[in-house]
Design a protein around this motif. Structure first.
Motif, mmCIF file in Angstrom:
data_model
loop_
_atom_site.group_PDB
_atom_site.id
_atom_site.type_symbol
_atom_site.label_atom_id
_atom_site.label_comp_id
_atom_site.label_asym_id
_atom_site.label_seq_id
_atom_site.Cartn_x
_atom_site.Cartn_y
_atom_site.Cartn_z
ATOM 1 N N THR A 53 0.852 -1.179 0.000
ATOM 2 C CA THR A 53 0.000 0.000 0.000
ATOM 3 C C THR A 53 0.889 1.231 0.000
ATOM 4 O O THR A 53 1.783 1.350 0.831
ATOM 5 C CB THR A 53 -0.921 0.023 1.238
ATOM 6 N N ALA B 104 -3.630 0.334 -2.998
ATOM 7 C CA ALA B 104 -3.900 -0.316 -1.718
ATOM 8 C C ALA B 104 -4.442 -1.705 -2.003
ATOM 9 O O ALA B 104 -5.359 -1.868 -2.823
ATOM 10 C CB ALA B 104 -4.902 0.490 -0.895
ATOM 11 N N GLU C 248 -7.507 2.856 0.915
ATOM 12 C CA GLU C 248 -7.197 2.001 2.066
ATOM 13 C C GLU C 248 -8.461 1.350 2.635
ATOM 14 O O GLU C 248 -8.451 0.173 3.014
ATOM 15 C CB GLU C 248 -6.484 2.828 3.137
#
Length: 220
Positions: A2, A19, A47
């Protein structure tokens, strides 16, 4: 993995934020930022998508890390875009997303915010599911078969309720799967935590609806 990465478009290296789920693989979701640029809000969206089991990628549509803090700065950044190059960049971002080791399947989802939502509406191939946050630019060019989910503010100086209704009805008449939500009392950018227009309750509901929609169309 990520974090910030680069991908190649023609002879250029373009930055973006990737991500991936901590465990396993998942469908790909392309995130297209608002006119502020690829700031922490849209990285955070990636995320959160990874936590929900998706491989998420947000290309920097400005290509150089520029981020606006004010509407005037954002307008300047938006006006600097070359439409042809931007579209090629987005197609390159899709190819990059599909090539990731943890991306499962060819079909992808798209989430676009304001400026980015306009570009997202053009991506019905290979996109299966398209989510638009308070933006309908290029809506008249929609031609494919993707399912649509829309989140719109009740009080929006950039998108009129009349045009939203017209677009929704025109898509329904063409047999498309579409679901639009209007959030009472909200304004444009209600989803973005760093904006004074942010509405926590509406943003949470919009997110829950988005994940449910993506799961329905991509995870099955």
């Amino acid at each position: 993995m990520t974090g910030m990465v680069t991908f190649k478009v023609d002879d250029r290296q373009v930055p973006g934020y990737l991500a991936v789920p901590e465990q396993g693989a998942g469908p790909g979701v392309l995130v297209l930022h608002a006119w502020w640029g690829l700031n922490d809000i849209f990285k955070g969206v990636c995320e959160r998508l990874a936590q929900a089991g998706f491989v998420a990628f947000a290309p920097d549509l400005y290509q150089d890390g520029r981020v606006a803090k004010t509407i005037a700065e954002a307008e300047q950044l938006r006006d600097s875009l070359d439409e042809g190059k931007t579209y090629q960049e987005i197609l390159g971002a899709i190819s990059y997303l599909q090539a990731q080791e943890k991306t499962r399947g060819e079909n992808i989802g798209v989430i676009g915010f304001s400026l980015g939502s306009g570009w997202g509406l053009l991506l019905e191939d290979p996109a299966t599911a398209i989510v638009t946050f308070y933006g309908l630019s290029y809506a008249e060019k929609v031609t494919g078969n993707a399912a649509f989910l829309g989140h719109f503010a009740e009080h929006d100086e950039y998108e009129s309720a009349e045009y939203m209704k017209f677009f929704e009805e025109s898509l329904r008449e063409r047999g498309k799967e579409i679901l639009f939500h209007l959030y009472p009392g909200t304004r444009h950018w209600f989803f973005e935590e760093d904006r004074p227009e942010y509405d926590e309750q509406a943003a949470q509901l919009a997110w829950e609806r988005t994940i449910s929609f993506l799961n329905q169309h991509l995870q099955g």
